[in-house]
Scaffold this motif. Structure first.
Motif, PDB file in Angstrom:
ATOM      1  N   THR A  65       0.818  -1.210   0.000  1.00 14.80           N
ATOM      2  CA  THR A  65       0.000   0.000   0.000  1.00 14.80           C
ATOM      3  C   THR A  65       0.851   1.259   0.000  1.00 14.80           C
ATOM      4  O   THR A  65       0.559   2.218  -0.738  1.00 14.80           O
ATOM      5  N   ASP A  66       1.890   1.295   0.805  1.00 14.48           N
ATOM      6  CA  ASP A  66       2.752   2.486   0.859  1.00 14.48           C
ATOM      7  C   ASP A  66       3.386   2.772  -0.494  1.00 14.48           C
ATOM      8  O   ASP A  66       3.509   3.938  -0.900  1.00 14.48           O
ATOM      9  N   TRP A  67       3.799   1.736  -1.183  1.00 17.83           N
ATOM     10  CA  TRP A  67       4.399   1.896  -2.512  1.00 17.83           C
ATOM     11  C   TRP A  67       3.378   2.455  -3.491  1.00 17.83           C
ATOM     12  O   TRP A  67       3.657   3.392  -4.230  1.00 17.83           O
ATOM     13  N   LEU A  68       2.172   1.909  -3.495  1.00 15.54           N
ATOM     14  CA  LEU A  68       1.130   2.366  -4.404  1.00 15.54           C
ATOM     15  C   LEU A  68       0.759   3.827  -4.163  1.00 15.54           C
ATOM     16  O   LEU A  68       0.438   4.557  -5.104  1.00 15.54           O
ATOM     17  N   GLN A  69       0.796   4.249  -2.932  1.00 18.87           N
ATOM     18  CA  GLN A  69       0.367   5.605  -2.590  1.00 18.87           C
ATOM     19  C   GLN A  69       1.339   6.688  -3.041  1.00 18.87           C
ATOM     20  O   GLN A  69       1.034   7.872  -2.930  1.00 18.87           O
ATOM     21  N   GLN A  70       2.479   6.306  -3.581  1.00 22.96           N
ATOM     22  CA  GLN A  70       3.414   7.298  -4.105  1.00 22.96           C
ATOM     23  C   GLN A  70       2.892   7.977  -5.366  1.00 22.96           C
ATOM     24  O   GLN A  70       3.331   9.073  -5.707  1.00 22.96           O
ATOM     25  N   ASP A 105       9.169  -3.881  -9.486  1.00 23.94           N
ATOM     26  CA  ASP A 105      10.586  -3.798  -9.142  1.00 23.94           C
ATOM     27  C   ASP A 105      11.081  -2.355  -9.043  1.00 23.94           C
ATOM     28  O   ASP A 105      12.185  -2.114  -8.532  1.00 23.94           O
ATOM     29  N   ALA A 106      10.299  -1.409  -9.541  1.00 22.43           N
ATOM     30  CA  ALA A 106      10.731  -0.009  -9.569  1.00 22.43           C
ATOM     31  C   ALA A 106      10.531   0.659  -8.202  1.00 22.43           C
ATOM     32  O   ALA A 106       9.742   0.208  -7.377  1.00 22.43           O
ATOM     33  N   ALA A 107      11.252   1.746  -7.999  1.00 20.90           N
ATOM     34  CA  ALA A 107      11.139   2.472  -6.730  1.00 20.90           C
ATOM     35  C   ALA A 107       9.768   3.097  -6.566  1.00 20.90           C
ATOM     36  O   ALA A 107       9.254   3.215  -5.441  1.00 20.90           O
ATOM     37  N   CYS A 108       9.150   3.504  -7.672  1.00 22.90           N
ATOM     38  CA  CYS A 108       7.824   4.120  -7.644  1.00 22.90           C
ATOM     39  C   CYS A 108       6.898   3.366  -8.598  1.00 22.90           C
ATOM     40  O   CYS A 108       7.349   2.850  -9.624  1.00 22.90           O
ATOM     41  N   GLY A 114      -0.526  -5.636  -7.112  1.00 15.11           N
ATOM     42  CA  GLY A 114       0.888  -5.610  -6.745  1.00 15.11           C
ATOM     43  C   GLY A 114       1.737  -4.784  -7.685  1.00 15.11           C
ATOM     44  O   GLY A 114       2.901  -4.493  -7.386  1.00 15.11           O
ATOM     45  N   GLN A 115       1.162  -4.352  -8.836  1.00 16.51           N
ATOM     46  CA  GLN A 115       1.939  -3.625  -9.842  1.00 16.51           C
ATOM     47  C   GLN A 115       1.432  -2.210 -10.107  1.00 16.51           C
ATOM     48  O   GLN A 115       2.183  -1.385 -10.625  1.00 16.51           O
TER      49      GLN A 115
END
Length: 340
Positions: free
Chosen positions: A12-17, A255-258, A296-297
């Motif tokens: 979730t934290d990754w997606l919220q970027q 795999d990417a940072a954002c 997830g992507q």
């Protein structure tokens, strides 16, 4: 023993970027393919679905597709998938259109003996059972796997599966099929053998980008397209456009940072989407989310923005076909859900 999940983990934290503005927020949408589950790798039940569908896009209704959630633990093996119907109706009782329909599981390897299972599912669904799907995706390379319980080779070719498919047609239900591109000739044979059966090909017909198939290989793309063209010639076959977050498609956005933005996704997916539209037309094609598998992507909001970018050159009729009308007609859903 069930293998580990082949899907990318939802972060979730990754997606919220990435938080885009919603494109064309007034476009009605029927999300015609999602799952619900409560598993060790993550939870996606009614609350999580509602959080996604109420995040800006005008999602009027959704379609739940089987994923072995909540099977009965006792009783005849063939009847245990009834538990999935009971579970989904229980989880979603406060949301009458999320889902508005259910594609359930009935083992078509039972042949004619699947008929009482179909009857039981229909009775349990209180009018929401609109289709059936089995686990059928198979590839000889073990790297190509999109299900914790891979199907055996040749399932779609068996006489018992063919008999079960005829029972599905006679019950007035659709048959969703998740097959990889190497299996499309088998799907074609099924479509020709049971022309009265409405077949919905999931996830663009399974173009592959891992194992022996590279995403940048024009020969692999041509093999997929040619096989899909044969299927498109059969009037009883329709296609769902989506599933690009599946690991077997070959994209590695996770795999990417954002997370990716919708313009990137639209550019990446355009060759496959345009091929599906060229072959099937908007009258036999429909957009799907495949959540939470694809979550997830990329996010739900970004996904539908991507589809809206890809449909931007279509007229209003074709856009409505892709976003709700084709799926509603295919699965027998009241169109007033999307027009009032």
């Amino acid at each position: 023993m069930v293998a580990a999940s082949p899907h990318f983990k939802v972060r979730t934290d990754w997606l919220q970027q990435v938080r885009e503005e919603v494109i064309d927020p007034g476009q009605p949408i029927f999300d015609c393919h999602h799952h619900l589950w409560d598993r060790p790798e993550g939870r996606y039940r009614a609350a999580e679905l509602a959080e996604d569908v109420h995040d800006g896009h005008d999602i009027r209704a959704s379609l739940y597709v089987q994923c072995r959630t909540g099977y009965l633990e006792e009783g005849p093996e063939a009847m245990r998938p009834l538990g999935e119907v009971y579970t989904i109706l229980d989880w979603c009782q406060a949301q009458p259109f999320l889902p508005v329909g259910i594609v359930a599981f009935a083992d078509l390897q039972l042949g004619d003996a699947v008929r009482p299972v179909l009857d039981a599912l229909t009775a349990a669904g209180n009018g929401r059972i609109v289709g059936v799907r089995n686990t059928t995706a198979w590839h000889p390379d073990p790297v190509v796997r999109s299900n914790p319980r891979p199907a055996p080779e040749g399932l779609l070719r068996t006489r018992s599966f063919l008999e079960g498919a005829r029972a599905v047609a006679e019950a007035g239900l659709c048959l969703d099929i998740w097959a990889y591109q190497n299996q499309l000739a088998e799907v074609l044979a099924l479509a020709r053998a049971v022309p009265e059966l409405n077949i919905v090909l999931d996830h663009c017909g399974g173009p592959l980008g891992i194992g022996p198939c590279r995403m940048d290989d024009p020969d692999s793309f041509a093999d997929w397209r040619n096989a899909l063209a044969d299927l498109a010639a059969e009037p009883n076959v329709m296609i769902k456009i989506g599933g690009f977050g599946l690991s077997v498609m070959g994209y590695r956005y996770a795999d990417a940072a954002c997370p990716p933005q919708s313009d990137r996704l639209a550019d990446d997916w355009r060759p496959h989407v345009e091929t599906c539209l060229d072959l099937f037309g908007s009258g036999r094609a429909m957009f799907e989310s495949n959540f939470p598998v694809d979550k997830g992507q990329f996010s739900y909001r970004t996904l539908w923005n991507s589809f809206k970018r890809l449909a931007s050159g279509c007229d209003a009729w074709d856009r409505d076909n892709l976003f709700w009308r084709t799926a509603a007609r295919c699965y027998g859903i009241d169109e007033t859900v999307f027009t009032t």
